[in-house]
Design a protein around this motif. Structure first.
Motif, PDB file in Angstrom:
ATOM      1  N   SER A   1       0.584  -1.230  -0.008  1.00  0.00           N
ATOM      2  CA  SER A   1      -0.083  -0.075   0.037  1.00  0.00           C
ATOM      3  C   SER A   1       0.912   1.252  -0.060  1.00  0.00           C
ATOM      4  N   ASN A   2       2.105   1.001   0.572  1.00  0.00           N
ATOM      5  CA  ASN A   2       3.072   2.180   0.585  1.00  0.00           C
ATOM      6  C   ASN A   2       3.856   2.341  -0.539  1.00  0.00           C
ATOM      7  N   ASN A   3       3.741   1.370  -1.457  1.00  0.00           N
ATOM      8  CA  ASN A   3       4.791   1.258  -2.625  1.00  0.00           C
ATOM      9  C   ASN A   3       6.248   1.039  -2.127  1.00  0.00           C
ATOM     10  N   GLY A   4       6.583   0.236  -1.167  1.00  0.00           N
ATOM     11  CA  GLY A   4       8.044   0.173  -0.245  1.00  0.00           C
ATOM     12  C   GLY A   4       7.948   0.624   0.797  1.00  0.00           C
ATOM     13  N   LEU A   5       9.043   0.121   1.460  1.00  0.00           N
ATOM     14  CA  LEU A   5       9.170   0.521   3.007  1.00  0.00           C
ATOM     15  C   LEU A   5      10.621   0.870   3.055  1.00  0.00           C
ATOM     16  N   GLY A   6      10.805   2.092   4.116  1.00  0.00           N
ATOM     17  CA  GLY A   6      12.208   2.297   4.612  1.00  0.00           C
ATOM     18  C   GLY A   6      13.014   1.401   5.075  1.00  0.00           C
ATOM     19  N   VAL A   7      14.299   1.710   5.432  1.00  0.00           N
ATOM     20  CA  VAL A   7      15.051   0.856   6.126  1.00  0.00           C
ATOM     21  C   VAL A   7      14.723   0.953   7.514  1.00  0.00           C
ATOM     22  N   VAL A   8      14.408   1.998   8.199  1.00  0.00           N
ATOM     23  CA  VAL A   8      13.834   1.886   9.668  1.00  0.00           C
ATOM     24  C   VAL A   8      12.752   1.282   9.974  1.00  0.00           C
ATOM     25  N   ARG A   9      11.738   1.416   9.209  1.00  0.00           N
ATOM     26  CA  ARG A   9      10.464   0.663   9.529  1.00  0.00           C
ATOM     27  C   ARG A   9      10.864  -1.132   9.148  1.00  0.00           C
ATOM     28  N   ILE A  10      11.552  -1.168   8.199  1.00  0.00           N
ATOM     29  CA  ILE A  10      11.889  -2.749   7.722  1.00  0.00           C
ATOM     30  C   ILE A  10      12.518  -3.413   9.044  1.00  0.00           C
ATOM     31  N   ALA A  11      13.496  -2.187   9.805  1.00  0.00           N
ATOM     32  CA  ALA A  11      14.154  -2.986  10.783  1.00  0.00           C
ATOM     33  C   ALA A  11      13.346  -3.108  12.199  1.00  0.00           C
ATOM     34  N   ASP A  12      12.458  -2.010  12.275  1.00  0.00           N
ATOM     35  CA  ASP A  12      11.343  -2.311  13.047  1.00  0.00           C
ATOM     36  C   ASP A  12      10.567  -3.507  13.240  1.00  0.00           C
ATOM     37  N   LEU A  13      10.062  -3.788  11.982  1.00  0.00           N
ATOM     38  CA  LEU A  13       9.267  -4.933  11.590  1.00  0.00           C
ATOM     39  C   LEU A  13       9.805  -6.485  11.881  1.00  0.00           C
ATOM     40  N   THR A  14      11.109  -6.247  11.671  1.00  0.00           N
ATOM     41  CA  THR A  14      12.150  -7.508  11.784  1.00  0.00           C
ATOM     42  C   THR A  14      12.723  -7.617  13.260  1.00  0.00           C
ATOM     43  N   GLY A  15      12.973  -6.608  13.824  1.00  0.00           N
ATOM     44  CA  GLY A  15      13.393  -6.581  15.134  1.00  0.00           C
ATOM     45  C   GLY A  15      14.992  -6.790  14.832  1.00  0.00           C
ATOM     46  N   ARG A  16      15.558  -6.204  14.035  1.00  0.00           N
ATOM     47  CA  ARG A  16      16.946  -5.949  13.461  1.00  0.00           C
ATOM     48  C   ARG A  16      17.710  -4.880  13.569  1.00  0.00           C
ATOM     49  N   ASP A  17      19.005  -4.920  13.640  1.00  0.00           N
ATOM     50  CA  ASP A  17      19.501  -3.796  13.406  1.00  0.00           C
ATOM     51  C   ASP A  17      19.449  -3.029  12.264  1.00  0.00           C
ATOM     52  N   LYS A  18      19.481  -1.689  12.027  1.00  0.00           N
ATOM     53  CA  LYS A  18      19.165  -0.723  11.036  1.00  0.00           C
ATOM     54  C   LYS A  18      20.527  -1.063  10.087  1.00  0.00           C
ATOM     55  N   GLY A  19      21.508  -0.855  10.456  1.00  0.00           N
ATOM     56  CA  GLY A  19      22.881  -1.119   9.858  1.00  0.00           C
ATOM     57  C   GLY A  19      22.835  -2.422   9.167  1.00  0.00           C
ATOM     58  N   GLN A  20      22.413  -3.438   9.870  1.00  0.00           N
ATOM     59  CA  GLN A  20      22.653  -4.793   9.283  1.00  0.00           C
ATOM     60  C   GLN A  20      21.315  -5.016   8.172  1.00  0.00           C
ATOM     61  N   VAL A  21      20.312  -4.452   8.486  1.00  0.00           N
ATOM     62  CA  VAL A  21      18.991  -4.459   7.382  1.00  0.00           C
ATOM     63  C   VAL A  21      19.621  -3.492   6.314  1.00  0.00           C
ATOM     64  N   SER A  22      20.392  -2.462   6.460  1.00  0.00           N
ATOM     65  CA  SER A  22      20.533  -1.623   5.206  1.00  0.00           C
ATOM     66  C   SER A  22      21.741  -2.511   4.277  1.00  0.00           C
ATOM     67  N   ARG A  23      22.549  -3.174   4.932  1.00  0.00           N
ATOM     68  CA  ARG A  23      23.511  -3.889   4.261  1.00  0.00           C
ATOM     69  C   ARG A  23      22.895  -5.095   3.453  1.00  0.00           C
ATOM     70  N   THR A  24      21.966  -5.769   4.168  1.00  0.00           N
ATOM     71  CA  THR A  24      21.536  -7.015   3.553  1.00  0.00           C
ATOM     72  C   THR A  24      20.769  -6.452   2.415  1.00  0.00           C
ATOM     73  N   LEU A  25      19.936  -5.211   2.270  1.00  0.00           N
ATOM     74  CA  LEU A  25      19.111  -4.924   1.319  1.00  0.00           C
ATOM     75  C   LEU A  25      20.021  -4.561   0.052  1.00  0.00           C
ATOM     76  N   ALA A  26      21.045  -3.882   0.428  1.00  0.00           N
ATOM     77  CA  ALA A  26      21.849  -3.588  -0.524  1.00  0.00           C
ATOM     78  C   ALA A  26      22.422  -4.956  -1.583  1.00  0.00           C
ATOM     79  N   THR A  27      22.541  -5.796  -0.619  1.00  0.00           N
ATOM     80  CA  THR A  27      23.119  -7.026  -1.212  1.00  0.00           C
ATOM     81  C   THR A  27      22.109  -7.787  -2.067  1.00  0.00           C
ATOM     82  N   LEU A  28      20.703  -7.512  -1.582  1.00  0.00           N
ATOM     83  CA  LEU A  28      19.589  -8.014  -2.550  1.00  0.00           C
ATOM     84  C   LEU A  28      19.277  -7.371  -3.598  1.00  0.00           C
ATOM     85  N   ALA A  29      19.607  -6.244  -3.411  1.00  0.00           N
ATOM     86  CA  ALA A  29      19.454  -5.109  -4.552  1.00  0.00           C
ATOM     87  C   ALA A  29      20.245  -5.290  -5.732  1.00  0.00           C
TER      88      ALA A  29
END
Length: 279
Positions: free
Chosen positions: A30-58
């Motif tokens: 519904s929001n056409n995507g989510l930001g790193v902070v929101r993804i980190a909140d939803l998964t309960g993970r560190d923001k920096g770790q989420v950012s690095r993983t997303l970069a690899t997946l991208a």
């Protein structure tokens, strides 16, 4: 590789999948995507770790980042893999249903999907008649001029149909390349006939007839001397995933084209239920 390393790799894969699941959630949609902070909140993970993983997946095309909003959404490669998997299953599962139509009609049956403004034949179950004794796999044609194409867009809203027609509702030649089997058989691309309609209102009327009858027919629109009937195949989501089509010489089946449409609709409905559609 040690058992400890295997567990670590499995845990890493599970974390990657968690991110993909979040990006496939209704909130992300519904929001056409989510930001790193929101993804980190939803998964309960560190923001920096989420950012690095997303970069690899991208980098692998599994997620995509919007350069203006910096939000992430599921990527093209993930959709491409899913589409190929679905189409492979469709081809495999449809074979016996296509064969039933061939036995009943003595005509070649095709399984077709939509590719933008074209219909693409995924597979054909051949009849014994030489006229249609070759497969049309890989050959595409303007969707709005074919019964299968009209079926494939028949579950869309009027607004979506308008957008689609504005982009694609124009004459386009049938395109190849012809398969080696077709070339060896001396087949040529068809000589197109006269379309039933040339305005959007005509398409709307035809879509309504398809919804009422459960199948579509064409009479020398796609190819001179040839008639055809098609019906939709639904997937487990209730969306149209493919169309079953039979095209044949008008001299052979023109007088009972609607009867053939009813048969194809019945077999298509059985295939849909086999694929998990609740219809």
């Amino acid at each position: 590789m040690t058992a400890t390393t295997q567990r670590r790799n499995s845990a890493g894969l599970r974390r990657d999948l968690d991110l993909l699941e979040v990006l496939g959630s209704p909130e992300a949609e519904s929001n056409n995507g989510l930001g790193v902070v929101r993804i980190a909140d939803l998964t309960g993970r560190d923001k920096g770790q989420v950012s690095r993983t997303l970069a690899t997946l991208a980098e692998a095309g599994l997620v995509a980042r919007d350069p203006s909003t910096q939000s992430y959404r599921l990527g093209y490669q993930l959709y491409a893999l899913a589409a190929r998997t679905l189409e492979s299953r469709l081809v495999r599962e449809a074979a016996p249903f296509l064969r039933r139509i061939v036995i009943a009609t003595h005509e070649t049956a095709h399984l077709c999907v939509l590719r933008g403004d074209n219909v693409l034949t995924l597979t054909s179950e051949l009849s014994e008649y030489a006229f249609r004794g070759v497969g049309w796999e890989g050959v595409s044609a303007a969707a709005w001029r074919t019964s299968s194409g009209r079926v494939l867009i028949s579950d869309r809203s009027e607004e979506d149909l308008r957008r689609w027609y504005d982009l694609h509702g124009r004459d386009r030649p049938v395109t190849g390349p012809l398969s080696p089997v077709m070339q060896e058989a001396g087949a040529t691309l068809p000589q197109e006939g006269t379309p039933l309609f040339t305005e959007f209102s005509g398409l709307l009327g035809e879509i309504q007839r398809i919804r009422t009858r459960g199948f579509a027919t064409v009479d020398e629109e796609f190819e001179l001397g040839v008639v055809g009937a098609s019906a939709p195949v639904y997937d487990f989501r209730g969306s149209i995933a493919a169309a079953i089509n039979v095209s044949a010489p008008k001299s052979r089946v023109g007088s009972h084209l609607n009867e053939m449409g009813v048969l194809i609709a019945r077999v298509s409905d059985e295939l849909s239920r086999h694929l998990g559609a609740s219809r």
